[in-house]
Design an enzyme around this catalytic site. Sequence first.
Site, PDB file in Angstrom:
ATOM      1  N   GLU A 243      -0.264   5.296  -3.811  1.00 42.68           N
ATOM      2  CA  GLU A 243      -0.244   3.827  -3.938  1.00 42.68           C
ATOM      3  C   GLU A 243      -0.683   3.299  -2.585  1.00 42.68           C
ATOM      4  O   GLU A 243       0.072   3.315  -1.614  1.00 42.68           O
ATOM      5  CB  GLU A 243       1.158   3.348  -4.320  1.00 42.68           C
ATOM      6  CG  GLU A 243       1.168   1.951  -4.940  1.00 42.68           C
ATOM      7  CD  GLU A 243       1.401   0.862  -3.912  1.00 42.68           C
ATOM      8  OE1 GLU A 243       0.382   0.276  -3.439  1.00 42.68           O
ATOM      9  OE2 GLU A 243       2.539   0.586  -3.585  1.00 42.68           O
ATOM     10  N   CYS A 277       1.496  -5.157  -0.604  1.00 43.36           N
ATOM     11  CA  CYS A 277       0.252  -4.544  -1.064  1.00 43.36           C
ATOM     12  C   CYS A 277      -0.315  -5.286  -2.265  1.00 43.36           C
ATOM     13  O   CYS A 277      -1.535  -5.374  -2.431  1.00 43.36           O
ATOM     14  CB  CYS A 277       0.471  -3.078  -1.404  1.00 43.36           C
ATOM     15  SG  CYS A 277       1.769  -2.779  -2.620  1.00 43.36           S
TER      16      CYS A 277
END
Length: 498
Positions: A243, A277
């Site tokens: 990720e 993010c």
Amino acid sequence: MTSTDAAPAAPAAQTFTSLDPATGAVVGTHPIHDAEAVRAAVARARAEAPRWQALGYDGRKRALVRWRKLIARRMDELAALMSRETGKPTGDALLETALAVDHLAWAASHAEKVLKRRSVAPGLLMVNQAASVEYRPLGVVGVIGPWNYPVFTPMGSIAYALAAGNTVVFKPSEYTPGVGEWLARTFQEAVGSPVFQVVTGYGETGAALTAAGVDKVAFTGSTATGKRVMAACAETLTPVVIEAGGKDALIVAEDADVAEAAEAALWGAAANAGQTCAGVERVYVHDRVYDEFLDHLVRQAQELEAKPGGQVGPITMPSQVDIIRRHVDDALARGGRALVGGPVPEGARFVQPTVLVDVPEDSSAVQEETFGPTVTVTRVKDMDEAVARANGTRYALGSTVFSKDHGMEIAERLRAGMTAINGVISFAGIPTLPFGGVGDSGFGRIHGPDGLREFTYPHAIARQRFKPAIALTTFRRTAKEEKQLTKVVRGLYGRGKK
């Protein structure tokens, strides 16, 4: 290292401190675990794995429920520690903890339903077979976590890996080691075995974890570091879930609730000081509502201030300030304007919310992950242009659409792992939805059924129920049987003109 059988304490020289990014004050001192200590942790996890798996779904659920209850009862304590190590407001830390607890509850409760053995159709040619598949734990999972969401993000791997039957060794960020140790310590209180351990240190400790013989690595961090993790894991064919970064776009259609879209854009851009993010870094607004949207956004952004005790906290990682400064300076040098905020002063711990307009699409502020409380706003003539621009970076993590009537239509055209319609980052809080990206945002998924399966391997079984009408898998197969097979296949699949 936090485990039932604790490793010997590291020498005094082999320690490091975590700091409060708002003040620079020392929050805690922690050991630097070297490769030998990491291997020992993995070995303990390996020895414990059969016992954890033998508990079965019900036994693991009971253990994880005890941990869940302990975290829930002491979430104020965890939030306060998280706030000190990251600088984020305590309210944001509480929200992060609450979401992590909800995901832990879902994973523990749904692992059996998602992973247990189930029958599947054998197909017409293999009708004499009974077919089934189940998802088995991999063994030991290594988790390398980030500093921006030091509880919610790694728990998306830890909780799901544990519920699936794996043991876990967790390396938290060097900026938030205390949070990682707190999680492991409370697990020991609730469960009392080295099923979940923590190793602390810098990048070398994380690298040691990737080389310590774990059965999978779950990494969250920058794209560049993710590539290095993949390269290290490739040496031993250790699978990874990555990720990585994001450059998420928010699209505002002409039929959007403009005030709500502006509020969502600001929160997505500046919450957690922009260190998200899946936060909002770019906004594309239909020409007909652009001015109205900008008025709302600017007015609300002017009311925010990054300061101690404020709604916007400090930048946790000092080096990130330089990246934010570079992106803002590049945008301004290339004709962009700052309607709120502006150049970032040298030595700043806090970065003020910044709204940039007239920024070229090929600038670093649009193409690279900024990871600060900044957002670019761009006028577009229609949704075709908005979608094309939103899809115009190498990142593809999350995205957002505001539209009363066309949200789903626009969302389906976006290249992203996740999309929120008339909300922002809502997909992350829903335990049943997978979380992850494509492109430079990584691959693999945490959360939901996909997140449980991510930490397993499928085991397929075919069992003969009766002798087949046509013997296929034998050297005694005859030409007559081959003709029969051809006839059957043509009859089943070859009919029709096309």
